[in-house]
Design a protein around this motif. Structure first.
Motif, PDB file in Angstrom:
ATOM      1  N   LEU A   1      -6.542  -3.023  -2.357  1.00  0.00           N
ATOM      2  CA  LEU A   1      -5.471  -3.914  -2.798  1.00  0.00           C
ATOM      3  C   LEU A   1      -6.045  -5.257  -3.229  1.00  0.00           C
ATOM      4  O   LEU A   1      -5.669  -5.799  -4.272  1.00  0.00           O
ATOM      5  CB  LEU A   1      -4.459  -4.103  -1.667  1.00  0.00           C
ATOM      6  CG  LEU A   1      -3.282  -5.038  -1.933  1.00  0.00           C
ATOM      7  CD1 LEU A   1      -2.520  -4.633  -3.182  1.00  0.00           C
ATOM      8  CD2 LEU A   1      -2.348  -5.065  -0.711  1.00  0.00           C
TER       9      LEU A   1
ATOM     10  N   LEU B   1       0.838  -1.213   0.000  1.00  0.00           N
ATOM     11  CA  LEU B   1       0.000   0.000   0.000  1.00  0.00           C
ATOM     12  C   LEU B   1       0.866   1.254   0.000  1.00  0.00           C
ATOM     13  O   LEU B   1       0.598   2.209  -0.733  1.00  0.00           O
ATOM     14  CB  LEU B   1      -0.930  -0.002   1.217  1.00  0.00           C
ATOM     15  CG  LEU B   1      -2.094  -0.985   1.169  1.00  0.00           C
ATOM     16  CD1 LEU B   1      -2.774  -1.075   2.538  1.00  0.00           C
ATOM     17  CD2 LEU B   1      -3.114  -0.593   0.102  1.00  0.00           C
TER      18      LEU B   1
ATOM     19  N   THR C   1      -6.376   4.711   1.792  1.00  0.00           N
ATOM     20  CA  THR C   1      -6.660   3.384   1.243  1.00  0.00           C
ATOM     21  C   THR C   1      -6.537   2.330   2.340  1.00  0.00           C
ATOM     22  O   THR C   1      -5.938   2.555   3.387  1.00  0.00           O
ATOM     23  CB  THR C   1      -5.681   3.023   0.110  1.00  0.00           C
ATOM     24  OG1 THR C   1      -4.330   3.131   0.601  1.00  0.00           O
ATOM     25  CG2 THR C   1      -5.845   3.950  -1.075  1.00  0.00           C
TER      26      THR C   1
ATOM     27  N   ASN D   1      -6.743  -2.370   2.849  1.00  0.00           N
ATOM     28  CA  ASN D   1      -6.472  -3.636   2.166  1.00  0.00           C
ATOM     29  C   ASN D   1      -7.516  -3.979   1.110  1.00  0.00           C
ATOM     30  O   ASN D   1      -7.237  -4.742   0.180  1.00  0.00           O
ATOM     31  CB  ASN D   1      -6.386  -4.771   3.187  1.00  0.00           C
ATOM     32  CG  ASN D   1      -5.143  -4.678   4.052  1.00  0.00           C
ATOM     33  OD1 ASN D   1      -4.285  -3.829   3.820  1.00  0.00           O
ATOM     34  ND2 ASN D   1      -5.044  -5.541   5.048  1.00  0.00           N
TER      35      ASN D   1
END
Length: 231
Positions: free
Chosen positions: A198, A183, A193, A195
């Protein structure tokens, strides 16, 4: 087909921003626009551009502060474009980490020449590090220099973020990269942001690269830790 180099334009004057964007796009770069410092920082962390064109006279925070924040997490080349013509202003910007300084007004050819120089210096600095130019394993090939990903000889279209994720994992093949590390490397420390973004990007990548995304061959998940690319 290759991934175009991305240029982030942080400029609040609409006419000048349009002029710069036209130059950038017509010379085969991808352009991102921000009209203030905070949105510029957000785009910088979310898209990880290859070059930033930064105005100093922004409406929310001064461009010098934007430059300082960028240098806190990235070595991306930054060209300051400003109406400030005092020598002290130029020296301060360069001392704070700007790669170049252009005063308004300026011509398109001068801007393009400065952009090419900044990108060339950045590429040389990157190539000075002992890095492989290609990753190749069982039909998956990544050409870092050309930014091209192929699978069994066929071009794979990845978004800018997807390519940067795959490239990061491939350059560290065999190593487990934690979620937090990825990240920070891809979206930067200022990005809002988690997880989930991602995981979404990784799911998209696996649909494009894996024969069976549920049983990945190239990119493994280390449950609760991160991801690892096959060595």
């Amino acid at each position: 087909m290759t991934n175009k180099q991305t240029v982030l334009i942080i400029e609040d004057e609409k006419n000048i921003g349009n002029f710069i964007e036209t130059i950038v796009i017509s010379n085969h770069y991808k352009a991102l626009r921000a009209s203030n410092g905070m949105s510029g920082l957000s785009l910088c962390t979310s898209h990880r551009p290859d070059l930033i064109l930064l105005d100093l006279g922004l409406p929310d925070i001064d461009g010098m502060e934007v430059l300082q924040r960028i240098r806190g997490f990235s070595n991306v080349p930054v060209i300051v474009i400003s109406a400030r013509t005092q020598e002290r202003e130029k020296v301060d910007a360069l001392d704070q980490g700007a790669d170049d300084y252009i005063t308004k007004p300026f011509g398109s050819e001068e801007l393009l020449a400065r952009m090419r120089t900044a990108l060339r210096h950045s590429e040389r600095a990157a190539s000075a590090a002992p890095q492989e130019q290609k990753y190749s394993r069982d039909g998956l090939e990544i050409d870092f220099d050309k930014r091209v990903v192929t699978l069994q000889g066929e071009y794979v279209h990845l978004t800018q973020i997807e390519y940067k994720l795959v490239s990061l994992l491939a350059r560290n093949a065999g190593k487990v990269l934690t979620y937090d590390y990825i990240l920070k490397e891809i979206w930067g420390p200022y990005a809002d942001t988690d997880n989930q973004i991602l995981r979404v990007n990784m799911a998209n990548i696996r649909r494009k690269l894996e024969k069976n995304p549920a049983e990945p061959y190239y990119i493994f998940t280390e449950i609760g830790v991160g991801y690892r690319m096959i060595e």
